[in-house]
Design a protein around this motif. Structure first.
Motif, PDB file in Angstrom:
ATOM      1  N   ALA A  26       5.792   6.705  17.942  1.00 11.80           N
ATOM      2  CA  ALA A  26       5.787   7.068  16.528  1.00 11.80           C
ATOM      3  C   ALA A  26       5.891   5.837  15.636  1.00 11.80           C
ATOM      4  O   ALA A  26       5.201   5.736  14.608  1.00 11.80           O
ATOM      5  CB  ALA A  26       6.940   8.033  16.243  1.00 11.80           C
ATOM      6  N   PHE A  27       6.730   4.881  16.030  1.00  7.98           N
ATOM      7  CA  PHE A  27       6.879   3.681  15.212  1.00  7.98           C
ATOM      8  C   PHE A  27       5.683   2.751  15.360  1.00  7.98           C
ATOM      9  O   PHE A  27       5.285   2.085  14.395  1.00  7.98           O
ATOM     10  CB  PHE A  27       8.196   2.978  15.557  1.00  7.98           C
ATOM     11  N   ARG A  28       5.085   2.687  16.539  1.00  5.19           N
ATOM     12  CA  ARG A  28       3.860   1.887  16.684  1.00  5.19           C
ATOM     13  C   ARG A  28       2.716   2.509  15.881  1.00  5.19           C
ATOM     14  O   ARG A  28       1.908   1.796  15.281  1.00  5.19           O
ATOM     15  CB  ARG A  28       3.483   1.753  18.162  1.00  5.19           C
ATOM     16  N   THR A  29       2.638   3.832  15.877  1.00  4.25           N
ATOM     17  CA  THR A  29       1.601   4.523  15.099  1.00  4.25           C
ATOM     18  C   THR A  29       1.791   4.268  13.612  1.00  4.25           C
ATOM     19  O   THR A  29       0.826   4.030  12.869  1.00  4.25           O
ATOM     20  CB  THR A  29       1.647   6.032  15.385  1.00  4.25           C
ATOM     21  N   ALA A  30       3.057   4.299  13.154  1.00  2.20           N
ATOM     22  CA  ALA A  30       3.333   4.032  11.741  1.00  2.20           C
ATOM     23  C   ALA A  30       2.956   2.603  11.375  1.00  2.20           C
ATOM     24  O   ALA A  30       2.407   2.352  10.289  1.00  2.20           O
ATOM     25  CB  ALA A  30       4.808   4.284  11.455  1.00  2.20           C
ATOM     26  N   ALA A  31       3.250   1.658  12.274  1.00  2.00           N
ATOM     27  CA  ALA A  31       2.891   0.264  12.008  1.00  2.00           C
ATOM     28  C   ALA A  31       1.377   0.124  11.844  1.00  2.00           C
ATOM     29  O   ALA A  31       0.896  -0.573  10.939  1.00  2.00           O
ATOM     30  CB  ALA A  31       3.394  -0.623  13.138  1.00  2.00           C
ATOM     31  N   ALA A  32       0.630   0.789  12.711  1.00  2.00           N
ATOM     32  CA  ALA A  32      -0.829   0.734  12.608  1.00  2.00           C
ATOM     33  C   ALA A  32      -1.305   1.381  11.312  1.00  2.00           C
ATOM     34  O   ALA A  32      -2.285   0.930  10.692  1.00  2.00           O
ATOM     35  CB  ALA A  32      -1.452   1.417  13.813  1.00  2.00           C
ATOM     36  N   ALA A  33      -0.598   2.441  10.872  1.00  2.00           N
ATOM     37  CA  ALA A  33      -1.020   3.174   9.680  1.00  2.00           C
ATOM     38  C   ALA A  33      -0.847   2.366   8.400  1.00  2.00           C
ATOM     39  O   ALA A  33      -1.580   2.587   7.418  1.00  2.00           O
ATOM     40  CB  ALA A  33      -0.240   4.483   9.582  1.00  2.00           C
ATOM     41  N   ILE A  34       0.106   1.442   8.361  1.00  2.00           N
ATOM     42  CA  ILE A  34       0.342   0.692   7.114  1.00  2.00           C
ATOM     43  C   ILE A  34      -0.284  -0.692   7.129  1.00  2.00           C
ATOM     44  O   ILE A  34      -0.199  -1.416   6.130  1.00  2.00           O
ATOM     45  CB  ILE A  34       1.849   0.563   6.819  1.00  2.00           C
ATOM     46  N   GLU A  35      -0.905  -1.056   8.223  1.00  2.00           N
ATOM     47  CA  GLU A  35      -1.480  -2.401   8.304  1.00  2.00           C
ATOM     48  C   GLU A  35      -2.500  -2.604   7.186  1.00  2.00           C
ATOM     49  O   GLU A  35      -3.397  -1.786   6.971  1.00  2.00           O
ATOM     50  CB  GLU A  35      -2.138  -2.608   9.663  1.00  2.00           C
ATOM     51  N   GLY A  36      -2.342  -3.692   6.446  1.00  2.00           N
ATOM     52  CA  GLY A  36      -3.272  -4.023   5.365  1.00  2.00           C
ATOM     53  C   GLY A  36      -2.918  -3.437   4.018  1.00  2.00           C
ATOM     54  O   GLY A  36      -3.563  -3.782   3.013  1.00  2.00           O
ATOM     55  N   LEU A  37      -1.896  -2.575   3.929  1.00  2.00           N
ATOM     56  CA  LEU A  37      -1.516  -1.981   2.644  1.00  2.00           C
ATOM     57  C   LEU A  37      -0.653  -2.954   1.844  1.00  2.00           C
ATOM     58  O   LEU A  37       0.176  -3.679   2.408  1.00  2.00           O
ATOM     59  CB  LEU A  37      -0.751  -0.674   2.863  1.00  2.00           C
ATOM     60  N   ASP A  38      -0.814  -2.946   0.507  1.00  2.00           N
ATOM     61  CA  ASP A  38       0.018  -3.816  -0.323  1.00  2.00           C
ATOM     62  C   ASP A  38       1.351  -3.133  -0.622  1.00  2.00           C
ATOM     63  O   ASP A  38       1.570  -1.960  -0.290  1.00  2.00           O
ATOM     64  CB  ASP A  38      -0.710  -4.211  -1.604  1.00  2.00           C
ATOM     65  N   ASP A  39       2.262  -3.882  -1.265  1.00  2.00           N
ATOM     66  CA  ASP A  39       3.605  -3.362  -1.500  1.00  2.00           C
ATOM     67  C   ASP A  39       3.591  -2.116  -2.371  1.00  2.00           C
ATOM     68  O   ASP A  39       4.403  -1.196  -2.175  1.00  2.00           O
ATOM     69  CB  ASP A  39       4.483  -4.433  -2.143  1.00  2.00           C
ATOM     70  N   ALA A  40       2.706  -2.069  -3.348  1.00  2.00           N
ATOM     71  CA  ALA A  40       2.650  -0.900  -4.229  1.00  2.00           C
ATOM     72  C   ALA A  40       2.313   0.353  -3.436  1.00  2.00           C
ATOM     73  O   ALA A  40       2.924   1.416  -3.627  1.00  2.00           O
ATOM     74  CB  ALA A  40       1.621  -1.124  -5.339  1.00  2.00           C
ATOM     75  N   ALA A  41       1.355   0.246  -2.527  1.00  2.62           N
ATOM     76  CA  ALA A  41       0.978   1.392  -1.708  1.00  2.62           C
ATOM     77  C   ALA A  41       2.096   1.793  -0.763  1.00  2.62           C
ATOM     78  O   ALA A  41       2.307   2.980  -0.491  1.00  2.62           O
ATOM     79  CB  ALA A  41      -0.292   1.068  -0.922  1.00  2.62           C
ATOM     80  N   LEU A  42       2.834   0.805  -0.295  1.00  5.43           N
ATOM     81  CA  LEU A  42       3.933   1.099   0.629  1.00  5.43           C
ATOM     82  C   LEU A  42       5.107   1.776  -0.074  1.00  5.43           C
ATOM     83  O   LEU A  42       5.833   2.561   0.548  1.00  5.43           O
ATOM     84  CB  LEU A  42       4.403  -0.198   1.294  1.00  5.43           C
ATOM     85  N   ARG A  43       5.289   1.492  -1.379  1.00  3.20           N
ATOM     86  CA  ARG A  43       6.395   2.109  -2.129  1.00  3.20           C
ATOM     87  C   ARG A  43       6.045   3.522  -2.610  1.00  3.20           C
ATOM     88  O   ARG A  43       6.945   4.301  -2.918  1.00  3.20           O
ATOM     89  CB  ARG A  43       6.767   1.239  -3.338  1.00  3.20           C
ATOM     90  N   ASP A  44       4.809   3.832  -2.665  1.00  2.00           N
ATOM     91  CA  ASP A  44       4.366   5.129  -3.197  1.00  2.00           C
ATOM     92  C   ASP A  44       4.837   6.265  -2.289  1.00  2.00           C
ATOM     93  O   ASP A  44       4.540   6.270  -1.092  1.00  2.00           O
ATOM     94  CB  ASP A  44       2.831   5.125  -3.277  1.00  2.00           C
ATOM     95  N   PRO A  45       5.584   7.242  -2.818  1.00  2.00           N
ATOM     96  CA  PRO A  45       6.033   8.375  -1.993  1.00  2.00           C
ATOM     97  C   PRO A  45       4.876   9.116  -1.316  1.00  2.00           C
ATOM     98  O   PRO A  45       5.075   9.752  -0.273  1.00  2.00           O
ATOM     99  CB  PRO A  45       6.753   9.276  -2.997  1.00  2.00           C
ATOM    100  N   ALA A  46       3.684   8.994  -1.900  1.00  2.00           N
ATOM    101  CA  ALA A  46       2.525   9.650  -1.300  1.00  2.00           C
ATOM    102  C   ALA A  46       2.181   9.069   0.068  1.00  2.00           C
ATOM    103  O   ALA A  46       1.417   9.672   0.830  1.00  2.00           O
ATOM    104  CB  ALA A  46       1.322   9.535  -2.237  1.00  2.00           C
ATOM    105  N   LEU A  47       2.754   7.909   0.379  1.00  2.00           N
ATOM    106  CA  LEU A  47       2.507   7.310   1.691  1.00  2.00           C
ATOM    107  C   LEU A  47       2.904   8.261   2.817  1.00  2.00           C
ATOM    108  O   LEU A  47       2.320   8.232   3.903  1.00  2.00           O
ATOM    109  CB  LEU A  47       3.302   5.998   1.809  1.00  2.00           C
ATOM    110  N   GLN A  48       3.900   9.130   2.531  1.00  2.00           N
ATOM    111  CA  GLN A  48       4.373  10.049   3.563  1.00  2.00           C
ATOM    112  C   GLN A  48       3.331  11.104   3.929  1.00  2.00           C
ATOM    113  O   GLN A  48       3.491  11.795   4.938  1.00  2.00           O
ATOM    114  CB  GLN A  48       5.662  10.731   3.116  1.00  2.00           C
ATOM    115  N   ARG A  49       2.288  11.203   3.124  1.00  2.00           N
ATOM    116  CA  ARG A  49       1.204  12.140   3.465  1.00  2.00           C
ATOM    117  C   ARG A  49       0.150  11.494   4.360  1.00  2.00           C
ATOM    118  O   ARG A  49      -0.764  12.165   4.840  1.00  2.00           O
ATOM    119  CB  ARG A  49       0.552  12.682   2.188  1.00  2.00           C
TER     120      ARG A  49
END
Length: 330
Positions: A26-49
């Motif tokens: 699950a944590f490796r999958t999450a790491a792959a899912a956020i690769e390349g995203l900027d900080d603004a995208a990472l802070r967005d609550p919509a990231l959980q979708r």
């Protein structure tokens, strides 16, 4: 700490403690899912979708972005720090027993290589299972040949990935793979995975035959015992330890000190016999995931406590000396 690094390290440490494979994945999958995203995208609550991101991984991301060590990571780091391999751990140069998703490991070969590099290894042997171990997706001769081509392309910048196999020792002591392939591999670890309760006499002959086989380099988890963990416990196989270890010493075959805490194989009394018989040793992780490569800490601590001299441990040797041993004539 970047969130990507935090998620990857959590996965690594969960693998080290042999947690459910689904947790680390699950944590490796999450790491792959956020690769390349900027900080603004990472802070967005919509990231959980986003597929692969859940409440726990989102919390880790937010704590890392805030400049904190995420709570989950801090706990895992504290637990991992309880074991240290002592002076001997610092002398280990590599590992001769590891698995990838080609058989029953959890990750691609490249991920195992990256983890070995981070640990400072000079070399790692990839030793996926042989055909008869179907439950572990053992490699047919055709698949092993294909893997060897992949492995040969993954050595660079002072790190060497060695071709290898964990080959099953069959009931009569024969090896579960084509002779030509076994001769072509860099490292052959021979292990028993079936009929572990065989009577003492036949089991002794089985192990001696493997130790005397000129294709074998390492005798893996020799008793097959389990002393803890999710698979429960299992008693050690019964055999004449002096006969087996004398055969190993005569052939230059290394007795594996398997670093997995659930194995602790060989037991202390057998480790003492192997020392008396003049055996070489190989401290190996038997890793099935990147985080498990660091289980060498446990094996090194056991070897040091048992008084195993570093010069008799082949995984303390540099690569030229190791290759000289691997290509020895017997």
């Amino acid at each position: 700490m970047h969130p990507l690094d935090a998620l990857t390290e959590i996965a690594y440490l969960l693998e080290r403690e042999r947690s459910s494979r689904y947790k680390s994945k699950a944590f490796r999958t999450a790491a792959a899912a956020i690769e390349g995203l900027d900080d603004a995208a990472l802070r967005d609550p919509a990231l959980q979708r986003r597929p692969g991101i859940g409440a726990s991984t989102f919390a880790v991301i937010q704590q890392a972005l805030a400049g904190e060590v995420p709570d989950r990571l801090a706990t895992l780091r504290e637990e991992a720090g309880l074991i240290a391999g002592g002076e001997l751990r610092g002398r280990l140069r590599g590992d001769l027993h590891s698995h990838s998703e080609w058989s029953d490991g959890l990750t691609p070969i490249e991920t195992m290589v990256d983890a070995a590099r981070r640990l400072g290894h000079d070399y790692l042997a990839l030793t996926d299972h042989s055909p008869r171990l179907t439950v572990a997706n053992g490699l047919s001769p055709e698949r092993l040949r294909a893997q060897m081509e992949v492995v040969r392309g993954l050595s660079s910048d002072g790190f060497t990935l060695l071709t290898g196999i964990e080959v099953d020792i069959l009931d009569d002591g024969a090896l579960d793979q084509e002779d030509e392939l076994l001769h072509a591999l860099d490292v052959v670890v021979a292990s028993v995975h079936s009929k572990l309760r065989m009577e003492r006499g036949p089991m002794t002959r089985r192990l001696v035959a493997a130790a005397q086989d000129p294709r074998v380099d390492v005798l893996g988890h020799v008793t097959g015992r389990l002393v803890e963990g999710s698979r429960g416990t299992r008693p050690p196989s019964e055999f004449d330890a002096r006969a087996v270890f004398a055969a190993c010493a005569a052939s230059g075959v290394a007795v594996e000190i398997n670093s997995r805490p659930e194995r602790q194989d060989p037991p202390d009394d057998l480790l003492a016999i192997a020392l008396e018989e003049g055996c070489l040793f190989s401290i190996d992780s038997d890793a099935h995931a990147p985080g498990q490569l660091s289980l060498l800490d446990y094996g090194a601590a056991r070897a040091e406590a048992a008084g195993v001299p570093a010069e008799r441990i082949v995984t303390t040797w540099d690569l030229p000396r190791l290759r000289e041993w691997l290509t020895r004539e017997r």
